[in-house]
Design an enzyme around this catalytic site. Sequence first.
Site, PDB file in Angstrom:
ATOM      1  N   GLU B  48      38.558  23.673  34.279  1.00 20.84           N
ATOM      2  CA  GLU B  48      37.236  24.167  34.668  1.00 20.84           C
ATOM      3  C   GLU B  48      36.308  23.934  33.484  1.00 20.84           C
ATOM      4  OE1 GLU B  48      37.757  28.100  36.424  1.00 20.84           O
ATOM      5  OE2 GLU B  48      39.286  27.324  37.808  1.00 20.84           O
ATOM      6  N   ARG B  87      45.135  23.369  35.545  1.00 22.64           N
ATOM      7  CA  ARG B  87      44.766  24.779  35.712  1.00 22.64           C
ATOM      8  C   ARG B  87      45.635  25.670  34.826  1.00 22.64           C
ATOM      9  NH1 ARG B  87      42.048  28.053  39.441  1.00 22.64           N
ATOM     10  NH2 ARG B  87      42.988  30.067  39.891  1.00 22.64           N
ATOM     11  N   ASN B  94      45.027  33.789  34.691  1.00 24.10           N
ATOM     12  CA  ASN B  94      44.102  34.795  35.219  1.00 24.10           C
ATOM     13  C   ASN B  94      44.753  35.763  36.205  1.00 24.10           C
ATOM     14  OD1 ASN B  94      41.471  35.645  34.738  1.00 24.10           O
ATOM     15  ND2 ASN B  94      40.677  34.733  36.609  1.00 24.10           N
ATOM     16  N   TYR B 188      43.262  41.436  41.073  1.00 23.97           N
ATOM     17  CA  TYR B 188      44.315  40.886  40.231  1.00 23.97           C
ATOM     18  C   TYR B 188      43.992  41.102  38.750  1.00 23.97           C
ATOM     19  CZ  TYR B 188      41.022  37.027  40.974  1.00 23.97           C
ATOM     20  OH  TYR B 188      39.892  36.270  41.110  1.00 23.97           O
ATOM     21  N   THR B 190      43.095  40.133  35.542  1.00 20.38           N
ATOM     22  CA  THR B 190      42.395  39.005  34.936  1.00 20.38           C
ATOM     23  C   THR B 190      42.489  39.015  33.417  1.00 20.38           C
ATOM     24  OG1 THR B 190      40.383  40.312  34.821  1.00 20.38           O
ATOM     25  CG2 THR B 190      40.676  38.948  36.788  1.00 20.38           C
ATOM     26  N   ARG B 192      40.016  38.747  31.430  1.00 21.95           N
ATOM     27  CA  ARG B 192      38.927  39.560  30.875  1.00 21.95           C
ATOM     28  C   ARG B 192      39.196  41.065  30.978  1.00 21.95           C
ATOM     29  NH1 ARG B 192      37.340  36.841  35.572  1.00 21.95           N
ATOM     30  NH2 ARG B 192      36.866  38.176  37.383  1.00 21.95           N
ATOM     31  N   GLU B 202      31.319  32.691  37.514  1.00 28.30           N
ATOM     32  CA  GLU B 202      31.895  31.603  38.311  1.00 28.30           C
ATOM     33  C   GLU B 202      30.741  30.724  38.782  1.00 28.30           C
ATOM     34  OE1 GLU B 202      35.239  29.954  39.789  1.00 28.30           O
ATOM     35  OE2 GLU B 202      35.518  32.119  39.716  1.00 28.30           O
ATOM     36  N   TYR B 312      43.130  27.400  45.473  1.00 25.04           N
ATOM     37  CA  TYR B 312      43.615  28.476  46.337  1.00 25.04           C
ATOM     38  C   TYR B 312      44.470  27.997  47.504  1.00 25.04           C
ATOM     39  CZ  TYR B 312      40.602  31.727  43.773  1.00 25.04           C
ATOM     40  OH  TYR B 312      40.007  32.488  42.800  1.00 25.04           O
TER      41      TYR B 312
END
Lengths: 303, 337
Positions: B48, B87, B94, B188, B190, B192, B202, B312
Site C-alpha cells: 500500500e 501485503r 493489522n 479486529y 489493529t 494502531r 484509508e 479481502y
Amino acid sequence: RLSALCCQAVTLPALSCVALCGGTHGNELSGIYLVQETLKNKRKGEAMEAVTVVTVISNPRAVQQRVRYTETDLNRCFTYAMLSAPVSERTPYEIIRSQELNSLLGPKGSGQAVDLICDLHNTTANMGLCLITYADSDWICLHICKHLQARTNDPYTSVGKHGFAMEIGPQPHGVIRSNIFTAMQEAVHLMLDWVRLFNSGTQFDEGSVDVYTMVKNIDYPRDPYTHNITAAVHPELQDRDFCLLYPGDPIFLSFSGEILRYKGKEPLYPFFINECAYYEKGVALLLARKSKVKIPAIQCSRA
Amino acid sequence: MQTGLLYNAVQTSGHLGWGTVAMSSPCNAACFPRVRRVAIFGGTHGNEMSGITLVNMWMKNGAEVQRNGVLTKPFITNPGAVEKCTRYIDTDLNRAFTPENLSTPSGDGLPYEVQRAKEINQLFGPKGSPDAYDVIFDLHNTTSNMGSTLILESSTDHFNLQMVHYIKKAAAPESCAVLLNEHPQLRYATTRSVSTHPVGLEVGPQPQGVLRSNIFESMRMIVKHALDFIELFNSGVEFPTCTVEAFRVHESVDYPRDTNGNITAMVHPRLQDCDWEPLNPGDPMFQTFDGWSIPYAGDGPVYPAFINEAAYYEKQQAFVATRRETLAAAAIRKASE
C-alpha cells in the site's frame, strides 16, 4: 507457409487449433476466470466447432498464490536460451513451465500443434482493450485487430515480442472487475468468430490498421542511494494512455512539488502508464510511434 | 451534552484504555492530557504505497510533520513486507495485535508479523497503558473507490471524534468519510490499537503496488490537517460540542462461492465503485460469470464500503455493509498541567 494463388489475397493455412492462455501472471484475474469458465462450459458438452479451442492456465502455481510469478516472470521465459536450458533442481519453476508450455502448444506441424495463441492479461494502466502482436507482418493478428476495432470501442495494437496478447485495463492485480471481465469475454468471442469465418473460407479485404510501435521507455526519477522513486506519474499524464505526449508536457510530479517534463524531441504515444509490475523493471511508461500498417486481403487455403 | 454521560474511562489509579480523563468545572468540556507523542505508520501492508512513500519521505526529512511541542515519529511497521512489496509475509500485521499474540513468548517459531507486533507494542505501547503513544495514524490504501476515509474503533473517544470532525471540515470540499468499526465480531486488533487514540487513514482507489499522485497528495493533506488539529488542541483551543456523520460497520458480505470455495460471481457493474452510496434491497449486487444478476436481499438500505478490495477475497468479504449514524462529540480541551 505463405502462398499466393492470385495477386489478390494472401492465402494462409486454416487455424484449426487456438490456445486461450490465462494466468501467465497469477494475479491478472480476468484471463484466469475466463479460462476456468470456458473449461466449465466445455465440460457441459458444447458442439464441435470449426475451431478447437484449447484452454490453458499458464502459471498454476502463481495463480494458486495470487502472485504475478513465484520465482521469475513467466512472460520473459520464452527466449530460445531459456526454452532449451537444461533442467536441474535449481531451475526456477517458471522456466520449467515455459518448457512444458512450449511442448504442449507446439511444435508447429505436429498433430497437436496450436495455430494461434491468445494470451490474456490485465494491466493497472488505463489502456482499454489492447492487442499486442509480435511482428507487423503477422497478417492474422492484424486482421483480428481490424475485426475487433470495427465492433468494439477503439482497441489499439502495438508491436511486442513473441505471441499475441490481449491486454485489458485498468484493473488492480488481484481484483476481478465485472466490466473488464465482460469486455475480455466479448473480445475473445469476436476473435473466435473471426477464426471460424476464416476457416470456413471467408476472404477478409485488404485495409490498414493503426499500429503503435514501442520506441523507448521512461523510468521514474529515483534516489541514487536507496533507488526508491522520488516522483509519481503526473496527474495530467495518469490514465492518459494513447493520448499524444508532446515535448514539454508534464510526466512526473516529484514529492517536493517539482514538475518533470518530457524532454524528447518527437511527440509520442504513452502506454502502460503506471503499470504496477513495471516498477521493478524500471519502467514508469512506454512511448510509441503510431503508423498505419497496410494489410493484404487474406483467405484460408484449402489444403 | 451531559458530561456525566461521557466516559468509559475514569481517573483511577489503574489506567484504563482510553487514557485519563478529568472532569473540569466551570466549563463542560471534557479534558484530555496534552498530546505528547504521535506516530505515523506506513507499510502495515507492504504493497500500500502512499503510506510507505510518505513515511520514507518523512523519515528522511521530517520537517513537514513536525509541530511545536509534539514528538512526531514516522515509522515503517512491516519492513519485511515492504521489501517484497507484498501485503504480509506470514500473517496480516493489522490483525495481529491480539492479547494472545502480544503476550506470547518470543521465539524462533513465531510468525514474522507476530514478532513484529510484539516489537511495535514495546516501542509505541504497551497497549492499554499510560506510557503508550497518544495518537497513531496508520496509513493504508484500498483498491475500493472509498476516497479518503478515516477509520475509528470507538464511538466514545471524544478526542478522536473532534479530530475527525476537524479533518472533515478542513478537507472540504474534498469529501472524507468516517468509518466506525465497533462491531463485536468484525472488529479486529489493529497495529494502531497500541495507542490511546488510534486513527486509520484509508485512501482509494489505488491498485496494490502502485503509487498514484492524486491519492498520495490526498493522504498527505489529511495527515497535515490531523497534525494541525493536534497543534491547536495542545495550544489550548477548546473544540465545542458537535456531531459527526459516520458509517458504522454492520455486516460483512461475501461473494457467492461453490463447494470448493471458488467465487461464482463478481461485484455487479452497478455496485462496483459505488462505495458510500445507498444499497437498497433488490438492487443488483453480484453478477455471475454468465451474466445473471444477484440482488441485495437485506432488510433495509446499507452503505457499502470496501467494495471489491483485493485483499479481502481471502478474508471472504466482497464488501462491508454499514449503517449511517450521527455521533455526538463532547466539547474537549487540553487539561491544565
